[in-house]
Design a protein around this motif. Structure first.
Motif, PDB file in Angstrom:
ATOM      1  N   ASP A  68       0.955  -1.180  -0.240  1.00  0.00           N
ATOM      2  CA  ASP A  68      -0.006   0.093  -0.079  1.00  0.00           C
ATOM      3  C   ASP A  68       0.836   1.238   0.181  1.00  0.00           C
ATOM      4  OD1 ASP A  68       1.202   0.170   2.608  1.00  0.00           O
ATOM      5  OD2 ASP A  68      -0.871  -0.238   3.614  1.00  0.00           O
ATOM      6  N   GLY A  69       2.179   0.936  -0.131  1.00  0.00           N
ATOM      7  CA  GLY A  69       3.194   2.079   0.113  1.00  0.00           C
ATOM      8  C   GLY A  69       3.528   2.652   1.222  1.00  0.00           C
ATOM      9  N   SER A  70       2.896   2.052   2.493  1.00  0.00           N
ATOM     10  CA  SER A  70       3.329   2.638   3.651  1.00  0.00           C
ATOM     11  C   SER A  70       4.966   1.951   3.914  1.00  0.00           C
ATOM     12  CB  SER A  70       2.431   2.032   4.575  1.00  0.00           C
ATOM     13  OG  SER A  70       2.232   0.640   4.625  1.00  0.00           O
ATOM     14  N   ARG A  71       5.604   2.492   4.851  1.00  0.00           N
ATOM     15  CA  ARG A  71       7.050   2.049   5.293  1.00  0.00           C
ATOM     16  C   ARG A  71       7.388   2.160   6.548  1.00  0.00           C
ATOM     17  NH1 ARG A  71      10.462   4.746   0.518  1.00  0.00           N
ATOM     18  NH2 ARG A  71       9.323   4.185  -1.307  1.00  0.00           N
ATOM     19  N   PHE A  72       8.053   1.664   7.050  1.00  0.00           N
ATOM     20  CA  PHE A  72       8.560   1.564   8.542  1.00  0.00           C
ATOM     21  C   PHE A  72       9.992   1.540   8.785  1.00  0.00           C
ATOM     22  CE2 PHE A  72       9.325  -0.526  12.771  1.00  0.00           C
ATOM     23  CZ  PHE A  72       8.784   0.149  13.552  1.00  0.00           C
ATOM     24  N   ARG A  73      10.587   2.169   9.499  1.00  0.00           N
ATOM     25  CA  ARG A  73      12.002   2.366   9.840  1.00  0.00           C
ATOM     26  C   ARG A  73      12.366   1.926  11.017  1.00  0.00           C
ATOM     27  NH1 ARG A  73      15.298   7.471   8.299  1.00  0.00           N
ATOM     28  NH2 ARG A  73      13.884   8.134   9.890  1.00  0.00           N
ATOM     29  N   ALA A  74      13.276   0.780  11.144  1.00  0.00           N
ATOM     30  CA  ALA A  74      13.609   0.066  12.436  1.00  0.00           C
ATOM     31  C   ALA A  74      14.793   0.826  12.753  1.00  0.00           C
ATOM     32  CB  ALA A  74      13.813  -1.196  12.413  1.00  0.00           C
ATOM     33  N   MET A  75      14.841   1.548  14.197  1.00  0.00           N
ATOM     34  CA  MET A  75      16.048   2.328  14.542  1.00  0.00           C
ATOM     35  C   MET A  75      16.300   1.959  16.106  1.00  0.00           C
ATOM     36  SD  MET A  75      14.974   6.003  13.019  1.00  0.00           S
ATOM     37  CE  MET A  75      13.070   5.574  13.319  1.00  0.00           C
ATOM     38  N   GLN A  76      17.530   2.661  16.504  1.00  0.00           N
ATOM     39  CA  GLN A  76      17.984   2.205  17.878  1.00  0.00           C
ATOM     40  C   GLN A  76      17.333   2.937  18.990  1.00  0.00           C
ATOM     41  OE1 GLN A  76      22.422   1.615  18.239  1.00  0.00           O
ATOM     42  NE2 GLN A  76      22.122   0.528  20.065  1.00  0.00           N
ATOM     43  N   ASP A  77      17.256   4.249  18.692  1.00  0.00           N
ATOM     44  CA  ASP A  77      16.505   5.152  19.598  1.00  0.00           C
ATOM     45  C   ASP A  77      14.958   4.920  19.967  1.00  0.00           C
ATOM     46  OD1 ASP A  77      16.818   7.687  21.008  1.00  0.00           O
ATOM     47  OD2 ASP A  77      14.877   7.958  19.793  1.00  0.00           O
ATOM     48  N   THR A  78      14.675   4.663  21.355  1.00  0.00           N
ATOM     49  CA  THR A  78      13.412   4.471  21.457  1.00  0.00           C
ATOM     50  C   THR A  78      12.189   5.229  21.264  1.00  0.00           C
ATOM     51  OG1 THR A  78      14.092   2.918  23.519  1.00  0.00           O
ATOM     52  CG2 THR A  78      11.885   3.572  23.686  1.00  0.00           C
ATOM     53  N   ALA A  79      12.608   6.554  21.368  1.00  0.00           N
ATOM     54  CA  ALA A  79      11.688   7.516  21.033  1.00  0.00           C
ATOM     55  C   ALA A  79      11.455   7.636  19.579  1.00  0.00           C
ATOM     56  CB  ALA A  79      12.162   8.973  21.508  1.00  0.00           C
ATOM     57  N   GLU A  80      12.481   7.504  18.698  1.00  0.00           N
ATOM     58  CA  GLU A  80      12.239   7.522  17.166  1.00  0.00           C
ATOM     59  C   GLU A  80      11.238   6.093  16.905  1.00  0.00           C
ATOM     60  OE1 GLU A  80      16.122   9.783  15.529  1.00  0.00           O
ATOM     61  OE2 GLU A  80      16.371   7.671  16.036  1.00  0.00           O
ATOM     62  N   MET A  81      11.655   5.040  17.334  1.00  0.00           N
ATOM     63  CA  MET A  81      10.767   4.163  17.321  1.00  0.00           C
ATOM     64  C   MET A  81       9.500   4.157  17.603  1.00  0.00           C
ATOM     65  SD  MET A  81      12.186   1.197  15.673  1.00  0.00           S
ATOM     66  CE  MET A  81      11.547  -0.219  16.506  1.00  0.00           C
ATOM     67  N   GLU A  82       9.126   4.644  18.659  1.00  0.00           N
ATOM     68  CA  GLU A  82       7.690   4.997  19.042  1.00  0.00           C
ATOM     69  C   GLU A  82       7.152   6.255  18.106  1.00  0.00           C
ATOM     70  OE1 GLU A  82       7.588   6.455  22.979  1.00  0.00           O
ATOM     71  OE2 GLU A  82       8.133   4.473  23.844  1.00  0.00           O
ATOM     72  N   ALA A  83       7.894   6.921  17.448  1.00  0.00           N
ATOM     73  CA  ALA A  83       7.311   7.922  16.586  1.00  0.00           C
ATOM     74  C   ALA A  83       7.103   7.062  15.232  1.00  0.00           C
ATOM     75  CB  ALA A  83       8.372   8.919  16.194  1.00  0.00           C
ATOM     76  N   GLU A  84       7.867   6.096  14.983  1.00  0.00           N
ATOM     77  CA  GLU A  84       7.364   5.409  13.614  1.00  0.00           C
ATOM     78  C   GLU A  84       6.107   4.626  13.785  1.00  0.00           C
ATOM     79  OE1 GLU A  84       9.320   4.595  10.354  1.00  0.00           O
ATOM     80  OE2 GLU A  84       9.223   6.585  11.109  1.00  0.00           O
ATOM     81  N   VAL A  85       6.163   3.913  15.295  1.00  0.00           N
ATOM     82  CA  VAL A  85       4.906   3.179  15.407  1.00  0.00           C
ATOM     83  C   VAL A  85       3.618   4.155  15.326  1.00  0.00           C
ATOM     84  CG1 VAL A  85       3.813   1.975  17.273  1.00  0.00           C
ATOM     85  CG2 VAL A  85       5.941   1.482  16.748  1.00  0.00           C
ATOM     86  N   ALA A  86       3.743   5.262  15.970  1.00  0.00           N
ATOM     87  CA  ALA A  86       2.506   6.237  16.154  1.00  0.00           C
ATOM     88  C   ALA A  86       2.237   6.574  14.608  1.00  0.00           C
ATOM     89  CB  ALA A  86       3.156   7.486  16.973  1.00  0.00           C
ATOM     90  N   ARG A  87       3.265   6.663  13.851  1.00  0.00           N
ATOM     91  CA  ARG A  87       2.845   7.205  12.327  1.00  0.00           C
ATOM     92  C   ARG A  87       2.159   6.085  11.776  1.00  0.00           C
ATOM     93  NH1 ARG A  87       5.459   6.531   7.765  1.00  0.00           N
ATOM     94  NH2 ARG A  87       7.095   5.499   8.811  1.00  0.00           N
ATOM     95  N   LEU A  88       2.267   5.056  12.107  1.00  0.00           N
ATOM     96  CA  LEU A  88       1.517   4.116  11.291  1.00  0.00           C
ATOM     97  C   LEU A  88       0.041   3.681  12.036  1.00  0.00           C
ATOM     98  CD1 LEU A  88       3.879   0.979  10.154  1.00  0.00           C
ATOM     99  CD2 LEU A  88       3.073   2.940   8.869  1.00  0.00           C
ATOM    100  N   SER A  89       0.424   3.386  13.257  1.00  0.00           N
ATOM    101  CA  SER A  89      -0.934   3.405  14.370  1.00  0.00           C
ATOM    102  C   SER A  89      -0.699   3.958  15.622  1.00  0.00           C
ATOM    103  CB  SER A  89      -1.033   1.805  14.147  1.00  0.00           C
ATOM    104  OG  SER A  89      -2.079   1.337  15.256  1.00  0.00           O
ATOM    105  N   PRO A  90      -1.429   4.864  15.951  1.00  0.00           N
ATOM    106  CA  PRO A  90      -1.226   5.778  17.041  1.00  0.00           C
ATOM    107  C   PRO A  90      -1.578   5.134  17.907  1.00  0.00           C
ATOM    108  CG  PRO A  90      -1.938   7.394  15.430  1.00  0.00           C
ATOM    109  CD  PRO A  90      -2.118   5.773  14.815  1.00  0.00           C
ATOM    110  N   GLY A  91      -2.735   4.128  17.918  1.00  0.00           N
ATOM    111  CA  GLY A  91      -3.234   3.365  19.136  1.00  0.00           C
ATOM    112  C   GLY A  91      -2.158   2.217  19.518  1.00  0.00           C
ATOM    113  N   ASP A  92      -1.067   1.943  18.731  1.00  0.00           N
ATOM    114  CA  ASP A  92      -0.192   0.710  19.199  1.00  0.00           C
ATOM    115  C   ASP A  92       1.019   1.418  19.852  1.00  0.00           C
ATOM    116  OD1 ASP A  92      -1.289  -1.357  18.457  1.00  0.00           O
ATOM    117  OD2 ASP A  92      -1.072  -1.028  16.216  1.00  0.00           O
ATOM    118  N   VAL A  93       1.014   2.435  20.225  1.00  0.00           N
ATOM    119  CA  VAL A  93       2.559   2.872  20.945  1.00  0.00           C
ATOM    120  C   VAL A  93       2.607   2.238  22.370  1.00  0.00           C
ATOM    121  CG1 VAL A  93       3.608   4.850  22.127  1.00  0.00           C
ATOM    122  CG2 VAL A  93       2.622   4.982  19.663  1.00  0.00           C
ATOM    123  N   LYS A  94       1.525   2.198  22.945  1.00  0.00           N
ATOM    124  CA  LYS A  94       1.232   1.414  24.362  1.00  0.00           C
ATOM    125  C   LYS A  94       1.672   0.043  24.237  1.00  0.00           C
ATOM    126  CE  LYS A  94      -1.577   0.621  28.464  1.00  0.00           C
ATOM    127  NZ  LYS A  94      -2.653   1.123  29.151  1.00  0.00           N
TER     128      LYS A  94
END
Length: 557
Positions: free
Chosen positions: A142-168
């Motif tokens: 569908d064109g969506s992308r997810f980048r895996a990174m070492q920094d936890t805050a950056e990873m949470e931002a990536e998760v939130a970008r795809l699905s805000p309800g999944d950060v927790k």
């Protein structure tokens, strides 16, 4: 000077040319002849020689084993059928493009640092690691992308970008991962598991961590978004496991990546293998490449050496097999009665999937495709159903997922200036299924389908290919002697791990040890290197020549 006929006889014994042997001897006094012979080949007897250890296979597990055996005082001979060291981590170079054939990343650098330290050396002096961040990018149709990174805050931002309800849920998943890392990695990876009690002791912890649940099952419990479920559960595929069935203990990878990062070795994993081989050589070890071991010889229940395909017999006090555990037991020990790892037992095991790998070099493209990084994972339209096709049905599906490796962005040594080197991998069924894939017939059609998908991500690449090599499960079977052409030996299911996996100290023959993906702790570069650390805790220190080594208490069954 020694007579002409003696020189001819000894050069024939060594398997070297008379001219080469004469050149070596010419700089030595006659009294040093035995030392020269023993330096060239440990088969030649020497009165004060240390016990001899043979390592079958110069893969990363075999090389790490040879390093640790050298440290223990053994004379080490490494035998391998390939023309260079590394096994599945070796490489092929064509037209200036180096194709690293197997592993592409380095995780848990401490594993290698500890190995070098055990040998009295410093890892950083021999190998340069470059940290990668982001580690990789995952893409969906569908064109969506997810980048895996070492920094936890950056990873949470990536998760939130795809699905805000999944950060927790992601935060809970990280805690799940850390707990599994402490038990499964720190507690078990470098620990001998050949006594069943060692496995029984961890069962209460496994129960508390719901090790009975698959990693995909855990991801489903933590994430609502199907894309994140995939992104947090696919990692066992890189050690040959089906995420639908592999234990949730493998969720530890998320914490492992966060803690240690993901690295690339300049020169590729081949450079890492070459550095390991150099340590072995500096310890006095010998490599005989292009040498095929046909059988492990056993006398009175004890391993006593090997017989080569040529018929040559080589004596050893101990043997370490870095060949696949399945090949070790069903072929190399075919002449010895086995109690546990019989042909029938090996045939009944579940084996990891096969791999289709397309290696190619492109001309003048280094500045193109700027959105394609070092590691990219391209998903097909299906995840669970595709896994079922690969692992259960043995079906070569029309859709697939791809791993794209582009090391030329990080490593200038991998391709000519301005060019790119690529490695594209697709998980496929192994050859052990009924009506298995006929790769000789289907390889071109499958590569064309892969090419069509790649065109969406690196448009125009096919017209710029100047070198290419393709591996299928048939190549893994023939090149690496891998049962069923599987990419990673036995599948890492919970009842094929720890005590349930072929042991590092053979259950069948005294004096035989196993290293590599098919034994504990399992596949993956940290795993196969750690198998040598386990082995070192079980192999006796070198005893004086003529005195049979006494097994470590840890190795007594």
């Amino acid at each position: 000077m020694l007579t002409h006929w003696v020189v001819i006889y000894e050069s024939l014994w060594l398997g070297v040319s008379t001219e080469a042997y004469t050149k070596v001897l010419s700089s030595k006094p006659d009294s040093a002849r035995v030392t020269v012979m023993n330096d060239l080949d440990p088969r030649f007897p020497s009165g004060d020689a240390a016990p001899h250890a043979i390592v079958i296979g110069a893969g990363l597990g075999g090389l790490a084993s040879a390093m640790r055996l050298g440290t223990k005082g053994y004379r080490v001979t490494v035998l391998d059928k390939l023309d260079r060291v590394g096994g599945r981590g070796s490489s092929i170079t064509k037209g200036g493009h180096r194709f690293d054939l197997g592993p592409t990343i380095v995780t848990v650098p401490q594993v290698y640092k500890d190995l070098w330290t055990a040998c009295g050396r410093k890892f950083e002096d021999d190998v340069e690691l470059v940290p990668l961040d982001p580690f990789y990018e995952v893409r969906w149709p569908d064109g969506s992308r997810f980048r895996a990174m070492q920094d936890t805050a950056e990873m949470e931002a990536e998760v939130a970008r795809l699905s805000p309800g999944d950060v927790k849920g992601y935060r809970r998943f990280l805690k799940d991962s850390e707990r599994r890392y402490v038990v499964g990695f720190e507690g078990m990876v470098a620990k001998p598991m050949h006594r069943i009690w060692e496995t029984i002791k961890v069962l209460p912890l496994f129960a508390a961590l719901r090790a009975d649940r698959s990693i995909l099952g855990l991801a489903k419990a933590r994430f609502k978004d199907a894309r994140l479920r995939m992104a947090m559960s696919f990692h066992p595929l890189f050690i040959g496991g089906d995420p639908r069935k592999v234990t949730s203990m493998y969720a530890l990878v998320a914490y492992l990546e966060k803690r240690f990062g993901v690295h690339y070795a300049i020169g590729g994993v081949q450079k890492l293998a070459d550095a390991m081989a150099n340590v072995v050589k500096e310890q006095g070890g010998i490599f005989r490449m292009g040498s095929v071991v046909d059988e492990i010889m056993v006398e009175q229940g004890r391993c006593c050496g090997v017989r080569m395909m040529s018929g040559e017999m080589i004596h050893a006090d101990i043997v370490v097999s870095n060949a696949d555990a399945g090949h070790t037991y069903t072929h190399l020990l075919r002449g010895h009665k086995r109690a546990r790892w019989t042909d029938k037992k090996m045939e009944s095991r579940r084996w990891s999937m096969g791999l289709f790998v397309w290696y190619f070099g492109t001309k003048g493209t280094r500045g193109e495709w700027k959105d394609v990084g070092h590691h990219t994972i391209v998903n097909g339209p299906r995840y669970e159903a595709l896994l079922k096709d690969i692992f259960v049905k043995g079906k070569l599906a029309d859709d697939f997922s791809l791993y794209i490796h582009r090391p030329s962005l990080t490593d200038p040594t991998v391709a000519p200036d301005g060019d790119d080197t690529f490695y594209v991998l697709s998980p496929v069924p192994h050859l052990g299924h009924k009506n298995s894939v006929d790769w000789e017939r289907d390889v071109e059609a499958y590569r064309a389908k892969v090419s069509a998908v790649l065109e969406q991500h690196i448009p125009g690449f096919a017209d710029k290919i100047i070198e290419q090599v393709t591996f299928t499960p048939e190549d893994f079977r023939d090149r690496y002697l891998s049962p069923n052409g599987s990419g990673f030996s036995l599948e890492p299911r919970i009842l094929q791990s720890a005590w349930f996996r072929p042991h590092n100290v053979s259950e069948e023959v005294s004096g035989l040890f196993l290293a590599g993906a098919g034994t504990h702790p399992g596949a993956g570069v940290p795993g196969v290197v750690s198998s040598a650390e386990v082995l070192a805790k079980m192999v006796p220190d070198a005893a004086p020549s003529g005195v049979e080594p006494v097994l470590s208490e840890r190795a007594v069954r």
